[in-house]
Design an enzyme around this catalytic site. Structure first.
Site, PDB file in Angstrom:
ATOM      1  N   SER A 267       0.842  -1.194   0.000  1.00 52.40           N
ATOM      2  CA  SER A 267       0.000   0.000   0.000  1.00 52.40           C
ATOM      3  C   SER A 267       0.875   1.240   0.000  1.00 52.40           C
ATOM      4  CB  SER A 267      -0.904   0.001   1.236  1.00 52.40           C
ATOM      5  OG  SER A 267      -1.716   1.154   1.261  1.00 52.40           O
ATOM      6  N   ASP A 379      13.910   7.619  -8.254  1.00 51.45           N
ATOM      7  CA  ASP A 379      13.575   7.096  -6.924  1.00 51.45           C
ATOM      8  C   ASP A 379      14.164   5.697  -6.770  1.00 51.45           C
ATOM      9  OD1 ASP A 379      12.533   7.128  -4.382  1.00 51.45           O
ATOM     10  OD2 ASP A 379      10.520   6.543  -4.970  1.00 51.45           O
TER      11      ASP A 379
END
Length: 543
Positions: A267, A379
């Site tokens: 999540s 990232d």
């Protein structure tokens, strides 16, 4: 019940329990009796006064709310066909519409009755159908009353949220459903029960409805009640009509009806990751939460799709397709059964040098490919590196990746502080060498892995670490067990001046050569007597 006294929730509840006892097909133990009483008590009086107590609707509502309470991130929903009862003006008798379908399917009545407008619509549909039957009989046609329209009831239970009813109504409208009636109830413990009656339902919309629930804000998963499985069968006949035209514009736009969600894997703030199947293939599905056309998240989603569909490399996670049609925004890619490198190194503990170098070489090859195609990841970290069943590492999560513009530099602060290059933190122009800095931190992660895991600058907050990197030249400490060639390579990657950092085109062969050396040495060490073994680390350090 005494005449002249207004009914209470308690009166309706006891009446419902009495009807259940009369039915004889529901086992009423003490737990269920108490649960039903608590269900009525949690909802407003108008729920009790309006709900149909002759059927099992109350039990269905209770089950859906119980599922939502068990996991507040869950949206539970059920779909079922229903018959609408209308009263003809010229008769006191109730006329059931559509007659043939209700006889064939044994349809239930809606849970909360029917408004006059809905009854009028049902009556109009029934009269039109009767006229068609009479016409067909007169000309000897085989047209069947099974072609009549059927109404459907969609029940949704979830945590209550601001403007939830409006958002659900809009989402159902986006699915092409005509909402004929809506009932909304809030429980006294912060949950919502919303019931919609729609027409023109089609079986293909079941998968899309699931995605409406999955992609709603703070509602990352759904549980489908038994009525939904019934709806698959009952609503799947020839009367469903043609499938809606797809707005797909490319062959990578997936068929949402072939996508099935199985379990949540992870999540995030703007999306959730699920394991599922697409056309029988195991896949991972990234589903966006509550995204609007003008939001930065939506633009990043489109950017991620644009980048992923252009890349194909052994060390980059394979893009399978995407749905860019609201409300089913998702990206489908190959399922990586080995999980993330972040989890792997914490699960396995200290790794052999050859294993570290193999993982690093995989990443370097994938990043070299991306940089050759002018793509900056922005990232890069162990959590965004995935492993397949053969322990091959693949670069994933291109949510903030960008194609290098002709100017060759960017200024936006993007990524994760502990892995972020100093020029990115300072909002200075940067290029693909920002990924090389992050790769140096990944090498440190691989070398320091242990049960529980090591995090760069773990004794600082992310912001403190970022300030230290920029103002004090802070870098992670080189582990004592690090071979000199690897230590030098790592320090070169996180050099303060981007020009001094090597490219992945240079790093990939260097790491592959070190891997080959390490593997050969480990094999030799395994064949030597214990007394004569020498560690590779000492050899590489020149000791």
């Amino acid at each position: 019940m005494a005449s002249g006294r207004k009914r209470t929730k308690g009166d309706v509840c006891e009446a419902f329990l009495g009807r259940l006892a009369e039915r004889g097909d529901v086992e009423l133990d003490a737990v269920l009796l108490e649960g039903i009483r608590q269900h009525f008590d949690s909802l407003p009086t108008r729920y009790a006064l309006d709900v149909n107590v002759d059927g099992l609707d109350v039990l269905s509502h209770k089950r859906l709310l119980d599922e939502a309470r068990a996991d507040p991130t869950t949206v539970s929903f059920a779909v079922r066909p229903v018959e609408i009862v209308a009263q003809r003006a010229e008769s006191a008798l109730l006329h059931e519409l559509p007659r043939a379908n209700s006889r064939k399917l044994g349809l239930c009545r809606p849970a909360f009755g029917s408004s006059p407008n809905l009854q009028a619509l049902a009556l109009e549909v029934g009269e039109r159908a009767e006229g068609q039957e009479a016409e067909a009989t007169a000309v000897g046609s085989s047209r069947s009353a099974d072609d009549h329209a059927v109404f459907y009831e969609i029940t949704i239970a979830s945590v209550d949220q601001p403007k939830l009813l409006s958002r659900l109504s809009e989402a159902l409208g986006d699915l092409g459903l005509n909402i004929r009636e809506a009932h909304a109830f809030n429980t006294n413990d912060g949950f919502s029960l919303d019931v919609f009656v729609v027409d023109q339902w089609q079986p293909q919309q079941l998968a899309r409805l699931r995605f409406v629930c999955l992609s709603s804000k703070h509602q990352p998963s759904c549980r489908c009640a038994p009525q939904q499985r019934h709806a698959r069968v009952c609503s799947g006949g020839g009367a469903a009509g043609p499938r809606p035209e797809s707005p797909a514009v490319d062959d990578w736009e997936i068929d949402i009806t072939q996508l099935h969600i199985e379990a949540k894997i992870a999540s995030g703030a703007f999306s959730n990751l699920y394991k599922g199947t697409y056309c029988g293939q195991e896949v991972a599905v990234k589903i966006l939460k509550d995204v609007h056309d003008d939001s930065s998240q939506y633009q990043e989603f489109l950017q991620e799709v644009s980048i992923m569909r252009k890349v194909r490399h052994k060390n980059v996670v394979q893009f399978i397709g995407a749905c860019t049609r609201k409300p089913n925004l998702c990206i489908v890619f190959e399922y990586m059964s080995g999980g993330s490198v972040y989890d792997y190194i914490r699960r396995e503990g200290p790794l052999k040098l050859s294993a570290i170098l193999k993982l690093a070489a995989d990443v370097a090859r994938g990043m070299d490919y991306l940089h050759q195609r002018k793509i900056i990841h922005r990232d890069l970290k162990a959590a965004n590196l995935l492993m397949d069943e053969n322990a091959i590492v693949k670069i994933a999560d291109f949510g903030v990746a960008r194609v290098i513009e002709s100017s060759g530099c960017m200024t936006a602060e993007t990524g994760t502080y502990r892995w972020m290059a100093p020029e990115v933190i300072e909002h200075k122009p940067y290029d693909e060498k920002a990924d090389v800095f992050s790769f140096g931190i990944i090498l440190w992660e691989l070398l320091t892995c242990k049960a529980g895991g090591a995090v760069p600058y773990s004794d600082m907050t992310p912001l403190q670490a970022a300030v230290g990197v920029v103002q004090k030249g802070l870098r992670p400490g080189i582990p004592l067990n690090c071979p000199l060639p690897l230590a030098e390579l790592m320090e070169a990657c996180w050099a303060g001046n981007p020009v001094q950092r090597p490219s992945f085109r240079e790093l990939a062969p260097r790491l592959q050569a070190l891997f080959t050396m390490a593997l050969e040495e480990e094999k030799r060490q395994e064949t030597k007597p214990v007394a004569t073994k020498q560690g590779l680390l000492s050899k590489l350090r020149g000791k």
